[in-house]
Design an enzyme around this catalytic site. Structure first.
Site, mmCIF file in Angstrom:
data_model
loop_
_atom_site.group_PDB
_atom_site.id
_atom_site.type_symbol
_atom_site.label_atom_id
_atom_site.label_comp_id
_atom_site.label_asym_id
_atom_site.label_seq_id
_atom_site.Cartn_x
_atom_site.Cartn_y
_atom_site.Cartn_z
ATOM 1 N N SER A 138 1.125 -1.295 0.012
ATOM 2 C CA SER A 138 0.180 -0.126 0.111
ATOM 3 C C SER A 138 0.879 1.199 -0.211
ATOM 4 O O SER A 138 2.004 0.936 0.406
ATOM 5 C CB SER A 138 -0.869 0.132 1.150
ATOM 6 O OG SER A 138 -1.681 1.215 1.495
ATOM 7 N N TYR A 151 -2.651 -0.253 10.513
ATOM 8 C CA TYR A 151 -2.480 -0.873 9.016
ATOM 9 C C TYR A 151 -1.200 -0.349 8.667
ATOM 10 O O TYR A 151 -0.448 -1.153 7.617
ATOM 11 C CB TYR A 151 -3.652 -0.224 8.154
ATOM 12 C CG TYR A 151 -3.806 -0.652 6.856
ATOM 13 C CD1 TYR A 151 -4.091 -1.860 6.254
ATOM 14 C CD2 TYR A 151 -3.234 0.249 5.935
ATOM 15 C CE1 TYR A 151 -4.159 -2.101 4.918
ATOM 16 C CE2 TYR A 151 -3.143 -0.006 4.495
ATOM 17 C CZ TYR A 151 -3.713 -1.083 4.049
ATOM 18 O OH TYR A 151 -3.623 -1.422 2.714
#
Length: 281
Positions: A138, A151
């Protein structure tokens, strides 16, 4: 460079980028092992090319299921040429709001899952002297925002895993690519995103705003999962696949800004940094 009939095993194919990638892999003529926790959601996918596709149940936190999935894939197609570790989800909370059981769960899926699946696939790739591992990271593995810290922790870990793995398996003819997507129109900000039940008023203006805005922006993301999937296939099929593949202009801009900021900070403090060695060293 992979063969035209290469076998791709992709985790987390029920929706989002994983689903789009599975469809584009089939459209490109490759063979596919699509996995999901609920394999019944993949029936229509396999129906597109039943001679080149199979669906398997796989929870990446379950070691027995990982072993079984790899065994069944190799029994059907003879090998796994490309592994895509896509399964994962977001967990939103200020760091002080995180609940330990939930934090450990997201690490099990986002970090330990890719590690375990990769370890199950690597022996076959090493034996054949070829293969490619794709980890879906990501932009959040390169830059950070309030409320997304847990995250970020998992995706920063995946960056380190991918870069180290690339150095360790290159002598065996195995490549590694970590994909860093920006905001794509998937379920990441919808059904795939979890939030802590704990909300502290003190974070209302930082993490609290993000916790409201992330789901509110669901469905408006600029990234097209189909075009993102095609970019991944193009990179893996290239003569020299990249270690890092950024997809999405938003991600590219954020990462370039991070690099520029980091460079400025390094330059500003270079004298202090270097003035830490023994005299004469």
């Amino acid at each position: 460079m992979i063969e035209r009939n290469a076998v791709w095993l992709i985790t987390g194919c029920s929706s989002g980028l994983g689903r789009a990638l599975a469809e584009q892999v089939l459209a490109a003529g490759y063979r596919l092992v699509a996995t999901a926790r609920r394999p019944e959601t993949l029936g229509d996918l396999v129906a597109q090319a039943p001679d080149r596709a199979m669906a398997l149940g796989l929870d990446v936190t379950d070691a027995a299921q990982i072993e079984a999935a790899v065994r069944q894939a190799e029994a059907r197609f003879g090998a796994i040429d490309v592994l895509v570790n896509n399964a994962g989800y977001g967990y939103v909370a200020a760091l002080e709001e995180g609940e330990e059981a939930d934090v450990r769960a997201v690490f099990e899926t986002n970090v330990f899952g890719p590690w375990k699946v990769t370890n199950a696939v690597l022996p076959g790739m090493r034996m054949r002297g070829t293969g490619h591992v794709v980890n879906i990271g990501s932009v959040g593995g390169m830059v950070t925002f309030p409320a997304v810290g847990f995250y970020h922790m998992t995706k920063f870990a995946l960056e380190g895993f991918s870069e180290t793995l690339a150095k360790e398996v290159a002598p065996f003819g195995i490549g590694v690519t970590i994909v860093e997507p920006g905001a794509f129109r998937t379920e990441f900000r919808g059904a795939s995103m979890k939030q802590s039940a704990v909300r502290l008023a003190e974070y209302a203006d930082t993490a609290g705003k993000v916790r409201v805005n992330l789901p509110a922006a669901h469905g408006t993301q600029a990234g097209d999962p189909v075009r993102g999937a095609r970019a991944i296939i193009k990179a893996v099929a290239a003569e020299h696949p990249p270690l890092h593949l950024v997809i999405g202009g938003d991600a590219l801009d954020l990462i370039r800004k991070k690099i520029a900021d980091l460079t400025r900070g390094l330059d500003m403090w270079e004298a202090v940094t270097r003035d830490t060695a023994f005299e004469g060293a």
